[in-house]
Design a protein around this motif. Structure first.
Motif, mmCIF file in Angstrom:
data_model
loop_
_atom_site.group_PDB
_atom_site.id
_atom_site.type_symbol
_atom_site.label_atom_id
_atom_site.label_comp_id
_atom_site.label_asym_id
_atom_site.label_seq_id
_atom_site.Cartn_x
_atom_site.Cartn_y
_atom_site.Cartn_z
ATOM 1 N N UNK A 31 -2.250 0.048 9.087
ATOM 2 C CA UNK A 31 -1.068 0.799 9.539
ATOM 3 C C UNK A 31 0.233 0.142 9.082
ATOM 4 N N UNK A 32 0.303 -1.180 9.162
ATOM 5 C CA UNK A 32 1.555 -1.861 8.821
ATOM 6 C C UNK A 32 1.905 -1.648 7.344
ATOM 7 N N UNK A 33 0.869 -1.550 6.499
ATOM 8 C CA UNK A 33 1.111 -1.374 5.056
ATOM 9 C C UNK A 33 1.735 -0.010 4.777
ATOM 10 N N UNK A 34 1.246 1.027 5.517
ATOM 11 C CA UNK A 34 1.686 2.392 5.194
ATOM 12 C C UNK A 34 2.910 2.853 5.971
ATOM 13 N N UNK A 35 3.231 2.148 7.044
ATOM 14 C CA UNK A 35 4.315 2.608 7.932
ATOM 15 C C UNK A 35 5.601 2.971 7.170
ATOM 16 N N UNK A 36 6.040 2.164 6.165
ATOM 17 C CA UNK A 36 7.299 2.525 5.495
ATOM 18 C C UNK A 36 7.211 3.801 4.671
ATOM 19 N N UNK A 37 6.003 4.299 4.365
ATOM 20 C CA UNK A 37 5.868 5.447 3.459
ATOM 21 C C UNK A 37 5.725 6.784 4.178
ATOM 22 N N UNK A 38 5.546 6.767 5.492
ATOM 23 C CA UNK A 38 5.411 8.031 6.217
ATOM 24 C C UNK A 38 4.100 8.728 5.949
ATOM 25 N N UNK A 39 3.132 8.010 5.463
ATOM 26 C CA UNK A 39 1.798 8.572 5.192
ATOM 27 C C UNK A 39 0.994 7.493 4.515
ATOM 28 N N UNK A 40 -0.254 7.802 4.183
ATOM 29 C CA UNK A 40 -1.098 6.783 3.553
ATOM 30 C C UNK A 40 -0.804 6.742 2.052
ATOM 31 N N UNK A 41 -0.470 5.566 1.543
ATOM 32 C CA UNK A 41 -0.184 5.367 0.118
ATOM 33 C C UNK A 41 -1.524 5.035 -0.560
ATOM 34 N N UNK A 42 -2.064 5.981 -1.378
ATOM 35 C CA UNK A 42 -3.448 5.812 -1.857
ATOM 36 C C UNK A 42 -3.710 4.500 -2.604
ATOM 37 N N UNK A 43 -2.786 4.109 -3.518
ATOM 38 C CA UNK A 43 -3.059 2.902 -4.312
ATOM 39 C C UNK A 43 -3.037 1.657 -3.426
ATOM 40 N N UNK A 44 -2.069 1.600 -2.503
ATOM 41 C CA UNK A 44 -2.004 0.432 -1.610
ATOM 42 C C UNK A 44 -3.211 0.412 -0.671
ATOM 43 N N UNK A 45 -3.626 1.621 -0.245
ATOM 44 C CA UNK A 45 -4.792 1.699 0.641
ATOM 45 C C UNK A 45 -6.027 1.171 -0.078
ATOM 46 N N UNK A 46 -6.193 1.589 -1.320
ATOM 47 C CA UNK A 46 -7.358 1.163 -2.081
ATOM 48 C C UNK A 46 -7.368 -0.362 -2.267
ATOM 49 N N UNK A 47 -6.181 -0.905 -2.596
ATOM 50 C CA UNK A 47 -6.085 -2.383 -2.755
ATOM 51 C C UNK A 47 -6.439 -3.091 -1.449
#
Ligand code: KG4
Ligand code: ZN
Length: 487
Positions: A31-47
């Motif tokens: 959650x902390x990784x995606x919070x600034x994007x307002x949704x799930x960021x696929x590349x960051x999620x995959x990493x």
């Protein structure tokens, strides 16, 4: 069974036994990784999945006190979800399967959310978790098929009759947002904390609010079906915020935020309850052999005039409709206590028992994948481990496909809103889980029938041949010779 989940923004794994004991589980959220994007960021999620997966699986195994060689099989979510993310879990599952020669069970994410309600001993798990889950009392049996299931998560909003493993009839779906997504967006508009999800923050704010202060309309009042829509409600909230919310620093702002949150939650829940009430009637009709279950939503027959379609208390139902005993609510939003309470009343009025998994197994987790894997494995729905020749021939890649877009079923109730899908979108849609499961079971059934037939042929055919073959085999075994040479 080891279950692995990586379809969205949680890397999770668990080891579960076929009698429902959860031996070990682990999860890494993002959650902390995606919070600034307002949704799930696929590349960051995959990493993040790639960075976490080995540790999460190792933790689940070590908490279970097991090594991968002690497992019977591995289940993994293959879809629907973000392909970059699914790929991480599937690669890991393949690696464990290869290292320990284990069968692999491909799992549909929404089926996992659904079937975890059938986890053996669910009531005891809920009681020990102390999170208000498990409306079942300890010792009560898990829901048997068929049951009605409301699936409410960040990506899906479905009302389905679950007739069996991989056998779904869709009564309704969302025409726009899923409820979890609407919770997240409204939480963002209200400036609430989005970690771990906007949903939980909005529920907490709503607890302090007055749901009657702002009037928002219940969606889809002109559509007497079981479909959902949250886009209009979201717009209503935005307009309400623009006209009513005091500016930052105003002493009334915090209460207004709570009141808007409570109004949104109350109206969204009224919409859910209305659809579920109607869905109970539709489900009973469909199980009674009512005419309104149609394929692809083409027959637009309405069941609203039929006997049980008001979701009444179930009197006068025939055997198959009376078999419907449970309303299951699953997916991340099902962890919401207010929604649970309201749906419990709907279920009770219709003579159904509400079953909701404990909150930690409503949001994405490894236990649900392991349990769905167990249910499918029992039916023979798994891939055997690849042999050395297949591995050498590079067949591993095709062994288990990713299914980023994978409908639960193409079978829709005739009263649903017809979906207009572009031919491109339709052609990129995978076959549904229900169709695939039906075909796989038919193939398994004919393989089993083929084996029985072969046995009959070897035994010379005719009445009683099967028993004759069995006893010949025993005699052959005792004589220390092969059955074939004996015949
Ligand atoms: O099932 P899930 O973990 O992931 C998906 O498959 O989408 O569901 C996550 C969703 C998020 O949208 C989150 O806001 C929502 O479930 N959610 C809630 C609550 N807890 C999680 N929505 C409302 N109330 C909650 N307490
Ligand atoms: Zn989910």
């Amino acid at each position: 069974m080891l279950g692995i989940e990586s379809s969205c923004d949680d890397t999770a794994a668990a080891v579960v036994t076929s009698d429902g004991r959860v031996l070990g589980e682990a999860i890494a959220g993002q959650a902390a990784i995606h919070a600034p994007y307002g949704g799930v960021h696929p590349a960051l999620a995959s990493q993040a999945h790639a960075a976490a997966i080995d540790r999460v699986v190792a933790d689940a195994l070590s908490r279970a006190g097991l090594s991968q060689h002690d497992l019977s099989a591995v289940a993994v979510t293959v879809g629907p979800g973000l392909s970059l993310c699914l790929d991480v879990g599937v690669r890991k599952a393949r690696a464990v399967s290869r290292a320990a020669a284990l069968p692999l069970v491909p799992v549909h994410h929404m089926e996992a959310h659904t079937l975890v309600a059938r986890l053996a001993g669910l009531a005891a798990h809920a009681a020990s978790g102390g999170d208000g889950g498990g409306v079942l009392r300890d010792g009560e049996p898990a829901p048997a098929f068929p049951f009605l299931c409301l699936l409410v998560s960040g990506g899906h909003n479905l009302l389905v009759v679950v007739r069996g493993v991989g056998d779904y009839l869709q009564l309704g779906s969302t025409l726009d947002d899923a409820l979890g997504e609407a919770y997240d967006k409204v939480a963002r508009m209200l400036g609430l904390e989005l970690n771990p999800h906007g949903g939980a923050a909005l529920e907490a704010a709503a607890r302090l609010g007055d749901a009657s202060r702002y009037a928002l309309s219940v969606p889809m009042q002109k559509h007497a079906n079981c479909d959902f829509s949250f886009a209009g409600l979201k717009t209503g909230v935005r307009l309400c915020i623009e006209s009513e919310l005091p500016p930052e620093g105003d002493p009334g702002r915090q209460q207004a935020v709570a009141d808007i949150a409570a109004s949104f939650q109350s109206v969204a829940t009224q919409h859910l309850c209305q659809r579920v009430r109607r869905g109970i009637g539709w489900a009973r009709d469909s199980l009674q052999g009512g005419s309104s279950a149609g394929s692809g939503g083409s027959s637009n027959s309405s069941s609203s005039s039929s006997s049980s379609s008001d979701g009444g208390s179930g009197s006068g139902l025939d055997g198959s409709a009376a078999a419907l005993r449970h309303l299951v609510v699953a997916g991340g939003v099902a962890s919401n206590q207010y929604i649970r309470q309201q749906l419990a009343q709907v279920a009770e009025a219709a003579g159904l028992q509400l079953v909701v998994p404990p909150a930690r197994w409503c949001t994405d987790n490894g236990v649900m994948v392991a349990w769905a894997g167990i249910e499918r494995y029992r039916l023979g729905l798994y891939q055997p481990p690849l042999g050395p020749l297949q591995l050498a021939a590079g067949e591993e890649q095709e062994w288990v496909d990713l299914r980023p877009r994978w409908p639960l079923t193409a079978e829709k109730h005739g009263g649903s809103t017809p979906q207009v899908r572009s031919s491109k979108a339709a052609s990129s849609m995978a076959r549904s889980l229900t169709d695939e499961t039906r075909d796989a079971l038919a193939t398994l059934g004919s393989a089993a029938a083929g084996e029985a037939e072969e046995a009959t042929r070897l035994a010379g055919g005719g009445a009683g041949a099967e028993r004759q073959w069995a006893s010949t085999k025993t005699a052959a075994g005792e004589a220390g010779v092969g059955a074939a040479s004996c015949l």
